[in-house]
Design a protein around this motif. Structure first.
Motif, PDB file in Angstrom:
ATOM      1  N   ASP A   1      42.338 -18.115  21.213  1.00 19.43           N
ATOM      2  CA  ASP A   1      42.861 -17.963  19.670  1.00 19.43           C
ATOM      3  C   ASP A   1      43.103 -19.145  19.206  1.00 19.43           C
ATOM      4  O   ASP A   1      42.933 -19.349  17.718  1.00 19.43           O
ATOM      5  CB  ASP A   1      44.005 -17.155  19.905  1.00 19.43           C
ATOM      6  CG  ASP A   1      43.935 -15.548  20.440  1.00 19.43           C
ATOM      7  OD1 ASP A   1      42.634 -15.228  20.407  1.00 19.43           O
ATOM      8  OD2 ASP A   1      44.770 -15.104  20.957  1.00 19.43           O
ATOM      9  N   LYS A   2      43.661 -20.241  19.822  1.00 18.44           N
ATOM     10  CA  LYS A   2      44.324 -21.383  19.078  1.00 18.44           C
ATOM     11  C   LYS A   2      42.861 -22.132  18.722  1.00 18.44           C
ATOM     12  O   LYS A   2      42.821 -22.834  17.873  1.00 18.44           O
ATOM     13  CB  LYS A   2      44.871 -22.223  20.040  1.00 18.44           C
ATOM     14  CG  LYS A   2      46.362 -21.512  20.133  1.00 18.44           C
ATOM     15  CD  LYS A   2      47.275 -22.420  20.986  1.00 18.44           C
ATOM     16  CE  LYS A   2      48.541 -21.768  21.485  1.00 18.44           C
ATOM     17  NZ  LYS A   2      49.172 -21.901  22.729  1.00 18.44           N
ATOM     18  N   ILE A   3      41.793 -22.104  19.512  1.00 20.03           N
ATOM     19  CA  ILE A   3      40.486 -22.950  19.472  1.00 20.03           C
ATOM     20  C   ILE A   3      39.966 -22.380  18.064  1.00 20.03           C
ATOM     21  O   ILE A   3      39.376 -22.965  17.187  1.00 20.03           O
ATOM     22  CB  ILE A   3      39.883 -22.637  20.454  1.00 20.03           C
ATOM     23  CG1 ILE A   3      40.266 -23.632  21.702  1.00 20.03           C
ATOM     24  CG2 ILE A   3      38.029 -23.329  20.212  1.00 20.03           C
ATOM     25  CD1 ILE A   3      39.436 -23.493  23.080  1.00 20.03           C
ATOM     26  N   ARG A   4      40.040 -20.858  17.967  1.00 20.50           N
ATOM     27  CA  ARG A   4      39.547 -20.213  16.950  1.00 20.50           C
ATOM     28  C   ARG A   4      40.076 -21.015  15.491  1.00 20.50           C
ATOM     29  O   ARG A   4      39.422 -21.196  14.508  1.00 20.50           O
ATOM     30  CB  ARG A   4      39.673 -18.600  17.017  1.00 20.50           C
ATOM     31  CG  ARG A   4      38.897 -18.111  15.940  1.00 20.50           C
ATOM     32  CD  ARG A   4      39.015 -16.605  15.864  1.00 20.50           C
ATOM     33  NE  ARG A   4      38.694 -15.857  17.396  1.00 20.50           N
ATOM     34  CZ  ARG A   4      39.323 -15.241  18.276  1.00 20.50           C
ATOM     35  NH1 ARG A   4      40.424 -15.384  18.302  1.00 20.50           N
ATOM     36  NH2 ARG A   4      38.786 -14.662  19.104  1.00 20.50           N
ATOM     37  N   GLU A   5      41.422 -21.063  15.549  1.00 23.49           N
ATOM     38  CA  GLU A   5      42.291 -21.455  14.422  1.00 23.49           C
ATOM     39  C   GLU A   5      41.768 -22.909  14.140  1.00 23.49           C
ATOM     40  O   GLU A   5      41.481 -23.222  13.015  1.00 23.49           O
ATOM     41  CB  GLU A   5      43.781 -21.584  14.792  1.00 23.49           C
ATOM     42  CG  GLU A   5      44.216 -20.071  14.382  1.00 23.49           C
ATOM     43  CD  GLU A   5      45.917 -20.345  14.842  1.00 23.49           C
ATOM     44  OE1 GLU A   5      46.672 -21.354  14.806  1.00 23.49           O
ATOM     45  OE2 GLU A   5      46.455 -19.231  15.508  1.00 23.49           O
TER      46      GLU A   5
END
Ligand code: NAD
Length: 437
Positions: free
Chosen positions: A128-132
């Motif tokens: 999820d953080k990589i997506r952000e």
């Protein structure tokens, strides 16, 4: 298919070469310019059986390329595979700065729909953080996915080319299709792909390592008990390993586990548990048992010589964290060396592959010998830490002639206790009483 692999360490290089062997066009990128220069010269920066041949074969037909530029690697790529390091931070959590930086670089270079796949071992929620991070640097369409890697150093090429299973954490159907296509070459003998949600995939990797580490720590703990109650852990191992519910693998008592994965992944898992207020008692105990076990060999040698090693010389065979690798990250040998030096010993060592890494990390604090027997010249004790094949059948006559005092400490229970005793050596194993073979 065209893909970029970010990071050319143990995982990135094996994966990049492996995917190109499946027929894909792969460009591997690393920020370490020296490493890339080595690869461009057709040399291999790490010791991994079969890897040099795999890399050279695919580079020579133009399917495998190396660069220091992520933008160049990403040109025309449908997939970017993140295989950078996730070392421990001082608080035990995984340091994700390399992953996020790599994701940022990939994000800036995306051209059209791209799937960013994390192969690095990362805590639950990292996708999820990589997506952000990526959404912050591009307006191009993309999806993230998790594809944790289960290869073993020392047998990594085989593991990669013949995986027991491939875990794909992906929710976007286009990502699932591309990832299935990526692995199509190795699925001819049966589909071993397991598709699941991303969080489960991230956790599966930690669960696998924690389970394997648990087996080792369990056996190490029982080995300590066996020694005291007069049982032989080797007999116990065979006794329980033949139960199909248990199975024979990962039941060897030894000097504690090291390497770049188990210790750091246990710490990261414990950290995740603390963050969400879930106590992981078993995992915690596994880690503590291992920290204790790593000190067992040093304590044994020091106790044998009455509490101090001043004026003594201890030789060590095997410095890598396991055979067939040059990797010394968290190797039990490093803990042993520290204990021996602190107790006043002179230390010499031999390892078939890891000595350059030991020299780089420890400088001249220990002597390194060009062959195993030279390391034992004048030694008062010889400790086996890593059971490389060439170290499993010591020439006892030669050792007798070389050593000043005849003490053998077999940290892997691979030497014959009976032969050692017959030749006049004091023999210590792990979890073995004095009368056993
Ligand atoms: P490694 O330290 O050997 O290699 C990482 C490489 O990434 C280095 O060469 C580094 O220079 C490069 N790098 C860092 N940032 C970069 C960037 N922004 N762009 C390009 N390159 C960059 O690490 P490893 O042992 O290959 O492990 C990688 C990951 O895979 C870790 O998360 C590890 O836990 C996991 N893993 C490792 C193993 C193993 O046996 N080593 C097995 C399974 C999973």
């Amino acid at each position: 298919m065209k893909l970029a692999v970010i990071g050319t360490g143990y995982v990135g290089l094996v994966s990049g070469a492996g995917f190109s062997d499946f027929g894909h066009h792969v460009t591997c990128v690393d920020i370490d310019a020296e490493r890339v220069a080595t690869l461009l010269r057709n040399d291999i920066p790490i010791h991994e059986p079969g890897l040099a041949e795999l890399v050279r074969r695919n580079a020579s037909v133009g399917r495998l390329h190396f660069t220091i530029s992520t933008a160049e690697a990403m040109r025309g790529a449908q997939l970017a595979i993140l295989a950078v390091g996730t070392p421990s931070r001082p608080d035990g959590s995984a340091d994700l700065s390399y992953v996020f930086e790599a994701a940022r670089q990939v994000g800036r270079a995306i051209e059209g729909f791209t799937v960013i796949v994390t192969k690095s071992t990362v805590p639950v929620g990292t996708a999820d953080k990589i997506r952000e991070v990526i959404a912050g640097v591009t307006k191009q369409p993309f999806a993230v996915a998790s594809n944790p890697e289960f290869l073993k150093e020392g047998d990594a090429v085989n593991d990669f080319l013949k995986p027991a299973r491939v875990i794909l954490g992906a929710e976007d159907p286009r990502a699932i299709d591309l990832l299935r296509e990526l692995y199509r070459g190795v699925m001819r003998t049966g589909d071993r792909i397991q598709v699941m949600d991303i969080r489960s995939a991230e956790l599966t990797k930690y669960a696998a390592n924690a389970m394997l580490a648990t087996r080792i720590s369990f056996m190490n703990e029982l080995a300590r008990l066996a020694e005291v109650v007069g049982a032989d852990i080797e007999a116990v191992r065979k006794g329980i390993g033949s139960d199909p519910r248990i199975g024979p693998k990962f039941l060897f008592a030894g000097a504690g586990f090291g390497g770049s994965c188990f210790p750091k992944d246990l710490r990261a898992l414990l950290h995740t548990g603390r963050e969400v207020d879930v106590e992981l008692d078993v995992v915690n105990a596994v880690e503590r048992a291992n920290e204790r076990q790593k000190r067992v060999l040093g304590e044994r040698v020091i106790a044998h010589f009455g509490g101090s090693l001043a004026g003594k010389h201890v030789a060590i065979w095997g410095l890598a964290f396991k055979p067939e690798t040059d990797d010394i990250r968290e190797s039990p040998a490093l803990v042993l060396i520290e204990q021996l030096l602190a107790s006043g010993a002179k230390v010499s060592g031999y390892d078939p592959a890891a000595m350059p890494n030991v020299r780089a990390q420890l400088g001249i604090s220990i002597e390194l010998a060009g062959d195993p027997y030279t390391a034992t010249t004048g030694a008062d004790a010889l400790v086996l830490v890593t059971e490389w094949h060439e170290l499993r059948e010591p020439d006892l006559d030669r050792l007798k002639a070389q050593m000043r005092t005849r003490v053998l400490v077999d940290g892997r229970n691979v030497w014959s206790q009976a032969d050692a005793r017959k030749a006049g050596f004091t023999y210590y194993g792990i979890g073995r009483p004095s009368h056993s073979q």
